[in-house]
Write a protein that holds these residues in place. Sequence first.
Motif, PDB file in Angstrom:
ATOM      1  N   SER A  46      36.269  30.118  22.720  1.00  0.00           N
ATOM      2  CA  SER A  46      37.330  30.315  23.731  1.00  0.00           C
ATOM      3  C   SER A  46      37.804  31.344  23.468  1.00  0.00           C
ATOM      4  N   GLN A  47      38.486  32.416  24.399  1.00  0.00           N
ATOM      5  CA  GLN A  47      39.338  33.485  24.204  1.00  0.00           C
ATOM      6  C   GLN A  47      40.304  33.695  25.149  1.00  0.00           C
ATOM      7  N   GLN A  48      41.353  34.450  25.082  1.00  0.00           N
ATOM      8  CA  GLN A  48      42.444  34.854  25.780  1.00  0.00           C
ATOM      9  C   GLN A  48      42.576  36.114  25.825  1.00  0.00           C
ATOM     10  N   LYS A  49      42.381  36.983  27.019  1.00  0.00           N
ATOM     11  CA  LYS A  49      42.084  38.257  27.192  1.00  0.00           C
ATOM     12  C   LYS A  49      43.410  38.653  28.386  1.00  0.00           C
ATOM     13  N   LYS A  50      43.471  40.077  28.290  1.00  0.00           N
ATOM     14  CA  LYS A  50      44.510  40.381  29.189  1.00  0.00           C
ATOM     15  C   LYS A  50      43.775  40.975  30.215  1.00  0.00           C
ATOM     16  N   ASP A  51      42.588  41.297  30.171  1.00  0.00           N
ATOM     17  CA  ASP A  51      41.810  41.994  31.295  1.00  0.00           C
ATOM     18  C   ASP A  51      40.879  41.005  31.861  1.00  0.00           C
ATOM     19  N   VAL A  52      40.342  41.504  33.056  1.00  0.00           N
ATOM     20  CA  VAL A  52      39.361  40.607  33.724  1.00  0.00           C
ATOM     21  C   VAL A  52      37.984  40.971  33.069  1.00  0.00           C
ATOM     22  N   GLN A  53      37.322  39.639  32.832  1.00  0.00           N
ATOM     23  CA  GLN A  53      35.844  39.969  32.249  1.00  0.00           C
ATOM     24  C   GLN A  53      35.028  39.935  33.498  1.00  0.00           C
ATOM     25  N   ALA A  76      44.519  34.806  31.645  1.00  0.00           N
ATOM     26  CA  ALA A  76      45.515  33.770  31.829  1.00  0.00           C
ATOM     27  C   ALA A  76      46.688  33.884  32.385  1.00  0.00           C
ATOM     28  N   LYS A  77      47.310  35.240  32.279  1.00  0.00           N
ATOM     29  CA  LYS A  77      48.680  35.471  32.587  1.00  0.00           C
ATOM     30  C   LYS A  77      48.377  36.677  33.749  1.00  0.00           C
ATOM     31  N   SER A  78      48.067  36.357  34.838  1.00  0.00           N
ATOM     32  CA  SER A  78      47.768  37.336  35.994  1.00  0.00           C
ATOM     33  C   SER A  78      48.282  36.764  37.242  1.00  0.00           C
ATOM     34  N   ARG A  79      48.318  37.719  38.304  1.00  0.00           N
ATOM     35  CA  ARG A  79      48.756  37.445  39.785  1.00  0.00           C
ATOM     36  C   ARG A  79      47.173  37.638  40.574  1.00  0.00           C
ATOM     37  N   THR A  80      46.857  36.431  41.459  1.00  0.00           N
ATOM     38  CA  THR A  80      45.883  36.684  42.109  1.00  0.00           C
ATOM     39  C   THR A  80      46.385  37.046  43.610  1.00  0.00           C
ATOM     40  N   VAL A  81      45.231  38.231  44.104  1.00  0.00           N
ATOM     41  CA  VAL A  81      45.806  38.688  45.569  1.00  0.00           C
ATOM     42  C   VAL A  81      44.399  38.289  46.286  1.00  0.00           C
ATOM     43  N   TYR A  82      44.828  37.958  47.463  1.00  0.00           N
ATOM     44  CA  TYR A  82      43.579  37.571  48.156  1.00  0.00           C
ATOM     45  C   TYR A  82      43.877  38.646  49.574  1.00  0.00           C
ATOM     46  N   ILE A  83      42.538  39.350  49.747  1.00  0.00           N
ATOM     47  CA  ILE A  83      42.921  40.575  50.991  1.00  0.00           C
ATOM     48  C   ILE A  83      42.043  39.955  51.771  1.00  0.00           C
ATOM     49  N   ASP A 124      41.236  46.199  39.676  1.00  0.00           N
ATOM     50  CA  ASP A 124      41.566  44.922  39.839  1.00  0.00           C
ATOM     51  C   ASP A 124      41.001  44.037  40.588  1.00  0.00           C
ATOM     52  N   VAL A 125      40.019  44.535  41.377  1.00  0.00           N
ATOM     53  CA  VAL A 125      39.274  43.597  42.156  1.00  0.00           C
ATOM     54  C   VAL A 125      38.096  42.767  41.381  1.00  0.00           C
ATOM     55  N   VAL A 126      38.027  41.589  41.621  1.00  0.00           N
ATOM     56  CA  VAL A 126      37.168  41.003  40.776  1.00  0.00           C
ATOM     57  C   VAL A 126      35.997  40.092  41.777  1.00  0.00           C
ATOM     58  N   LYS A 127      36.168  40.119  42.963  1.00  0.00           N
ATOM     59  CA  LYS A 127      35.370  39.569  44.024  1.00  0.00           C
ATOM     60  C   LYS A 127      35.216  40.223  45.373  1.00  0.00           C
ATOM     61  N   THR A 128      34.424  40.428  46.008  1.00  0.00           N
ATOM     62  CA  THR A 128      34.471  40.917  47.443  1.00  0.00           C
ATOM     63  C   THR A 128      33.344  40.043  48.060  1.00  0.00           C
ATOM     64  N   THR A 129      33.404  39.855  49.431  1.00  0.00           N
ATOM     65  CA  THR A 129      32.487  39.515  50.307  1.00  0.00           C
ATOM     66  C   THR A 129      32.255  40.313  51.541  1.00  0.00           C
ATOM     67  N   VAL A 130      30.909  40.900  51.758  1.00  0.00           N
ATOM     68  CA  VAL A 130      30.613  41.958  52.669  1.00  0.00           C
ATOM     69  C   VAL A 130      30.151  41.290  53.733  1.00  0.00           C
ATOM     70  N   LEU A 131      30.462  41.415  54.812  1.00  0.00           N
ATOM     71  CA  LEU A 131      29.653  40.801  56.129  1.00  0.00           C
ATOM     72  C   LEU A 131      29.305  42.033  57.091  1.00  0.00           C
ATOM     73  N   TYR A 178      39.192  39.666  46.429  1.00  0.00           N
ATOM     74  CA  TYR A 178      40.008  38.946  45.636  1.00  0.00           C
ATOM     75  C   TYR A 178      40.337  39.986  44.406  1.00  0.00           C
ATOM     76  N   ALA A 179      41.659  40.174  44.108  1.00  0.00           N
ATOM     77  CA  ALA A 179      42.083  40.921  42.917  1.00  0.00           C
ATOM     78  C   ALA A 179      42.762  40.199  42.072  1.00  0.00           C
ATOM     79  N   VAL A 180      43.163  40.631  40.956  1.00  0.00           N
ATOM     80  CA  VAL A 180      43.886  39.994  39.719  1.00  0.00           C
ATOM     81  C   VAL A 180      44.489  41.024  39.193  1.00  0.00           C
TER      82      VAL A 180
END
Length: 185
Positions: A46-53, A76-83, A124-131, A178-180
């Motif tokens: 396991s690891q703890q990082k400050k950046d999104v992998q 671990a220490k982040s804010r999640t934003v849902y757009i 900071d975006v980690v996931k998108t969904t495209v329609l 989704y952004a972190v």
Amino acid sequence: MTERLTHAVNSLRTKLSRRNTLLWLGGSGLGTGFVLGTQKGVMATSQQKKDVQLVNPPTLYDATRNGYSHIAVTPAKSRTVYISGQFGSDLQGNLVSPEFEPQLIRAFQNLRFALDAVGAKPSDVVKTTVLIVDHTQDKLIPLGRQIQNLWPFRPPANTLIPVPRLALDGMLFEIDAYAVIPEKD
């Protein structure tokens, strides 16, 4: 760390058959774990990082050439934003054009505006969904250009869903995200 994981996976992959190899990568926001195992045993680190992998394991095809990554693991220490889904609208909510590409370009601009509003960057975006309404392979070309413009080196995880219709008449494209945002120390 990504290089070490890739090296470890490649080393183990050569020793284990693909059929018996289980690759599982997960993150709960409380920590990140990497587990690679077989029916006979499990190895975990396991690891703890400050950046999104953003992870593209060698046991899956190279998704970055198609403008996305397979897996996003949040720190671990982040804010999640849902757009919510952004589409090709002006400030009054009217479509900017009846055509696909101008709607797509404006939807990406609107996504950028939404990110700016919460202090997030495209990275900071980690996931998108495209329609995409009535999706065809030709629509991937302008989509790919917009993805490359916003994420030239690290495209986020992505799901593209072809749909027969979206919320408004004439609406042809929508993207949510989704952004972190890492917490400042």
